[in-house]
Design a protein around this motif. Structure first.
Motif, PDB file in Angstrom:
ATOM      1  N   ASP A 393      -0.469 -16.271  13.665  1.00 23.19           N
ATOM      2  CA  ASP A 393       0.882 -15.831  14.012  1.00 23.19           C
ATOM      3  C   ASP A 393       1.896 -16.756  13.351  1.00 23.19           C
ATOM      4  N   TYR A 394       2.985 -16.165  12.872  1.00 29.10           N
ATOM      5  CA  TYR A 394       4.027 -16.939  12.200  1.00 29.10           C
ATOM      6  C   TYR A 394       5.392 -16.805  12.877  1.00 29.10           C
ATOM      7  N   PHE A 395       5.488 -15.974  13.903  1.00 34.76           N
ATOM      8  CA  PHE A 395       6.731 -15.881  14.673  1.00 34.76           C
ATOM      9  C   PHE A 395       6.830 -17.069  15.632  1.00 34.76           C
ATOM     10  N   PRO A 396       8.049 -17.364  16.137  1.00 37.56           N
ATOM     11  CA  PRO A 396       8.175 -18.407  17.162  1.00 37.56           C
ATOM     12  C   PRO A 396       7.271 -18.108  18.351  1.00 37.56           C
ATOM     13  N   ASP A 397       6.730 -19.157  18.959  1.00 35.48           N
ATOM     14  CA  ASP A 397       5.772 -18.968  20.053  1.00 35.48           C
ATOM     15  C   ASP A 397       6.337 -18.141  21.195  1.00 35.48           C
ATOM     16  N   THR A 398       7.612 -18.370  21.521  1.00 33.62           N
ATOM     17  CA  THR A 398       8.198 -17.688  22.681  1.00 33.62           C
ATOM     18  C   THR A 398       8.696 -16.283  22.355  1.00 33.62           C
ATOM     19  N   LEU A 399       8.710 -15.937  21.088  1.00 33.62           N
ATOM     20  CA  LEU A 399       9.240 -14.619  20.713  1.00 33.62           C
ATOM     21  C   LEU A 399       8.137 -13.572  20.647  1.00 33.62           C
ATOM     22  N   GLY A 400       6.987 -13.958  20.141  1.00 36.04           N
ATOM     23  CA  GLY A 400       5.916 -12.979  19.999  1.00 36.04           C
ATOM     24  C   GLY A 400       6.071 -12.150  18.741  1.00 36.04           C
ATOM     25  N   ARG A 401       4.991 -11.503  18.394  1.00 33.87           N
ATOM     26  CA  ARG A 401       4.972 -10.731  17.153  1.00 33.87           C
ATOM     27  C   ARG A 401       5.849  -9.489  17.265  1.00 33.87           C
ATOM     28  N   GLN A 402       6.601  -9.168  16.177  1.00 33.45           N
ATOM     29  CA  GLN A 402       7.448  -7.977  16.138  1.00 33.45           C
ATOM     30  C   GLN A 402       7.118  -7.158  14.885  1.00 33.45           C
ATOM     31  N   ALA A 403       7.089  -5.854  15.031  1.00 35.63           N
ATOM     32  CA  ALA A 403       6.891  -4.957  13.892  1.00 35.63           C
ATOM     33  C   ALA A 403       8.264  -4.478  13.428  1.00 35.63           C
ATOM     34  N   LEU A 404       8.722  -5.008  12.294  1.00 30.70           N
ATOM     35  CA  LEU A 404      10.051  -4.699  11.788  1.00 30.70           C
ATOM     36  C   LEU A 404      10.024  -3.711  10.618  1.00 30.70           C
ATOM     37  N   TYR A 405       9.015  -3.803   9.789  1.00 33.23           N
ATOM     38  CA  TYR A 405       8.938  -2.973   8.582  1.00 33.23           C
ATOM     39  C   TYR A 405       7.940  -1.848   8.804  1.00 33.23           C
ATOM     40  N   HIS A 406       8.423  -0.615   8.636  1.00 31.98           N
ATOM     41  CA  HIS A 406       7.584   0.563   8.835  1.00 31.98           C
ATOM     42  C   HIS A 406       7.643   1.422   7.570  1.00 31.98           C
ATOM     43  N   PRO A 407       6.783   1.146   6.593  1.00 32.40           N
ATOM     44  CA  PRO A 407       6.816   1.915   5.333  1.00 32.40           C
ATOM     45  C   PRO A 407       6.490   3.382   5.571  1.00 32.40           C
ATOM     46  N   VAL A 408       7.037   4.219   4.703  1.00 31.61           N
ATOM     47  CA  VAL A 408       6.845   5.661   4.832  1.00 31.61           C
ATOM     48  C   VAL A 408       5.615   6.092   4.041  1.00 31.61           C
ATOM     49  N   GLU A 409       5.238   7.341   4.221  1.00 30.62           N
ATOM     50  CA  GLU A 409       4.091   7.907   3.498  1.00 30.62           C
ATOM     51  C   GLU A 409       4.557   8.566   2.203  1.00 30.62           C
ATOM     52  N   ARG A 410       5.399   7.855   1.441  1.00 31.30           N
ATOM     53  CA  ARG A 410       5.911   8.401   0.185  1.00 31.30           C
ATOM     54  C   ARG A 410       5.890   7.325  -0.891  1.00 31.30           C
ATOM     55  N   GLY A 411       5.583   7.745  -2.114  1.00 30.62           N
ATOM     56  CA  GLY A 411       5.634   6.841  -3.242  1.00 30.62           C
ATOM     57  C   GLY A 411       4.745   5.624  -3.050  1.00 30.62           C
ATOM     58  N   PHE A 412       5.197   4.504  -3.593  1.00 30.56           N
ATOM     59  CA  PHE A 412       4.400   3.287  -3.544  1.00 30.56           C
ATOM     60  C   PHE A 412       4.268   2.749  -2.124  1.00 30.56           C
ATOM     61  N   GLU A 413       5.193   3.106  -1.248  1.00 27.23           N
ATOM     62  CA  GLU A 413       5.095   2.615   0.139  1.00 27.23           C
ATOM     63  C   GLU A 413       3.865   3.168   0.848  1.00 27.23           C
ATOM     64  N   ARG A 414       3.315   4.254   0.342  1.00 24.22           N
ATOM     65  CA  ARG A 414       2.054   4.746   0.916  1.00 24.22           C
ATOM     66  C   ARG A 414       0.961   3.699   0.747  1.00 24.22           C
ATOM     67  N   GLU A 415       0.943   3.017  -0.407  1.00 22.32           N
ATOM     68  CA  GLU A 415      -0.029   1.958  -0.641  1.00 22.32           C
ATOM     69  C   GLU A 415       0.267   0.738   0.229  1.00 22.32           C
ATOM     70  N   ILE A 416       1.551   0.400   0.362  1.00 22.68           N
ATOM     71  CA  ILE A 416       1.932  -0.732   1.212  1.00 22.68           C
ATOM     72  C   ILE A 416       1.514  -0.463   2.658  1.00 22.68           C
ATOM     73  N   ARG A 417       1.676   0.780   3.080  1.00 24.56           N
ATOM     74  CA  ARG A 417       1.299   1.157   4.456  1.00 24.56           C
ATOM     75  C   ARG A 417      -0.194   0.931   4.686  1.00 24.56           C
ATOM     76  N   LYS A 418      -0.996   1.257   3.687  1.00 20.84           N
ATOM     77  CA  LYS A 418      -2.437   1.041   3.804  1.00 20.84           C
ATOM     78  C   LYS A 418      -2.752  -0.447   3.913  1.00 20.84           C
ATOM     79  N   ARG A 419      -2.054  -1.277   3.106  1.00 21.80           N
ATOM     80  CA  ARG A 419      -2.283  -2.723   3.151  1.00 21.80           C
ATOM     81  C   ARG A 419      -1.945  -3.290   4.522  1.00 21.80           C
ATOM     82  N   LEU A 420      -0.784  -2.874   5.051  1.00 22.88           N
ATOM     83  CA  LEU A 420      -0.372  -3.391   6.361  1.00 22.88           C
ATOM     84  C   LEU A 420      -1.354  -2.984   7.450  1.00 22.88           C
ATOM     85  N   ALA A 421      -1.845  -1.748   7.383  1.00 25.84           N
ATOM     86  CA  ALA A 421      -2.831  -1.288   8.365  1.00 25.84           C
ATOM     87  C   ALA A 421      -4.128  -2.097   8.250  1.00 25.84           C
TER      88      ALA A 421
END
Length: 438
Positions: A393-421
């Motif tokens: 984990d790289y977020f502050p201990d008291t904050l907890g993990r947050q999901a901020l980036y949600h790539p779409v299923e279009r173009g190159f972001e489809r590949e990024i989405r697979k990597r994140l998953a």
């Protein structure tokens, strides 16, 4: 004798054809019809203070004058270009005297946006107590140019640029007045209306040039080429510092976002034709690349910057082709605002969480004291782990993990989405291993 001479003086065609009643005004039926706001006001015998907002040559001054006639109000015209505080005081004094005699005043102020804020405030008490019914005319957006206090006391009515049917009606009235047809082919007639660009007054001025050129004895019709040789095309309505500037860049941006390549090229060309600074357009293309295309096509940003640099090196007009190419690239690229939304979410979270410290295990420990405080303790070097992924984990201990980036299923972001998953699955497994070890 002076009146006789004046009546014999030449009058421009636009003045001779000026409507004598509101029914003769063309192109503004949405305001003047029985169900329109002005139609309802006149039907009830009550006229409120108004701001008439519309492009040049759409009938603002004519409507104001006819409103005074149809309501028996005394018409007091002023131009903000040529008038000052002293002129306003005289008008208000005359209006007060009329009011004492039981008569009302319609104060028409052309180009009202040219009065400064203090001058606009001077209208307030006289509009408020009904000393004058104010009718202001402006080509600029009242929201930007008029004081909120004055706007709150006036109804803003939007006049339209004259459409083709209204322009055709004006030409028919010219022919009826002159007793002859315009010496134009059907194609030249259409071109004449296009040259006017929705401005009725300008159309009549152009028509007057055509009539002056052709004598009654010589009625050989002009074709489009001959017409262009004798009349001047109207410059597009475009003010780089005012509302049309923002309207057209908004149209370009939204056409790009909607992947409408043809519409985007049209608005791009419209802005250039109006004299817009190509650097302003280039800057917006770069912004669009990161805001609306993002990582769906990582080449969008370098393409946009390259087009900007090409324009700066080549100059106008050749460099505009590079910008046009960027417009086409961005319009046809896959779209994603996931990076834009992620950045906004990150800023929101950072603003709400305050000055939280990073977790100790990812802090460097260059001194003994810092090592004693636990800096760097438990950090795992990702390259030394399986799949080069530690799952820490790289977020502050008291904050907890947050999901901020949600790539779409279009173009190159489809590949990024697979990597994140893939990494999310690994992270869950690594954290489960850590819990078992504890």
């Amino acid at each position: 004798m002076t009146g006789l001479f004046e009546s014999q003086a030449p009058r421009p065609l636009a003045d001779r054809l000026r409507p004598q009643n509101l029914a003769e005004v063309v192109g503004q039926d949405h305001l003047l019809g029985p169900e329109g706001p002005l139609g309802r006001m006149l039907g009830s015998g009550r006229l409120a203070s108004l701001v008439l907002w519309g492009p040049p040559g759409c009938g603002k001054t004519t409507i104001a004058r006819l409103l005074a006639e149809e309501t028996t109000l005394e018409f007091e015209p002023l131009s903000a270009v040529f008038s000052g505080v002293a002129d306003l005081r005289k008008v208000f004094e005359r209006a007060k005297q009329r009011r004492l005699a039981g008569r009302g005043t319609l104060l028409f102020v052309d180009e009202i946006h040219r009065f400064n804020r203090a001058q606009q405030d001077g209208f307030l008490p006289f509009v408020e107590d009904g000393t004058v019914v104010l009718v202001g005319a402006t080509t600029e957006n009242p929201s930007f140019e008029l004081n909120p206090a004055l706007l709150s006391r006036c109804q803003v009515l939007v006049l339209k640029r004259l459409e083709e049917s209204a322009l055709r009606e004006l030409l028919a009235r010219v022919e009826a007045l002159e007793g002859r047809n315009l010496p134009l082919t059907s194609e030249a007639r259409a071109a004449l209306m296009a040259m006017a660009d929705g401005d009725g007054r300008y159309l009549l001025n152009l028509t007057e040039e055509v009539l002056a050129l052709a004598s009654p004895a010589n009625q050989e019709p002009l074709d489009t080429a001959a017409l262009a040789a004798v009349v001047q095309k109207r410059a597009p309505i475009y003010d780089k510092g005012q509302e049309s500037h923002y309207n057209l860049i908004s149209a370009l941006h939204k056409s790009l976002r909607g992947s409408d390549c043809d519409a985007a090229l049209y608005w791009f060309a419209r802005m250039l034709a109006g004299g817009e600074d190509p650097h302003f357009i280039a800057r917006r293309l770069v912004r669009f690349a990161v805001e609306d295309v993002g990582l769906a096509d990582p080449d969008a940003l370098p393409q946009s910057i390259a087009a900007w640099q090409a324009f700066e090196r080549i100059g106008s007009p050749e460099g505009e082709l590079a910008l046009a190419q960027a417009v086409i690239y961005l319009a046809t690229a896959p779209k994603s605002n996931a990076a834009y939304k992620a950045y906004k979410a990150a800023r929101k979270s950072a603003g709400e969480s305050g000055s939280l410290a990073p977790p100790a295990h990812i802090l460097n420990a260059p001194t003994g004291l810092m090592r004693d405080l636990g800096y760097g303790k438990g950090y795992r070097y990702d390259h030394d782990t399986a799949e080069a992924f530690s799952g820490q984990d790289y977020f502050p201990d008291t904050l907890g993990r947050q999901a901020l980036y949600h790539p779409v299923e279009r173009g190159f972001e489809r590949e990024i989405r697979k990597r994140l998953a893939y990494w999310a699955k690994l992270r869950a497994g690594r954290q489960g291993e850590s819990e078992d070890q504890n």
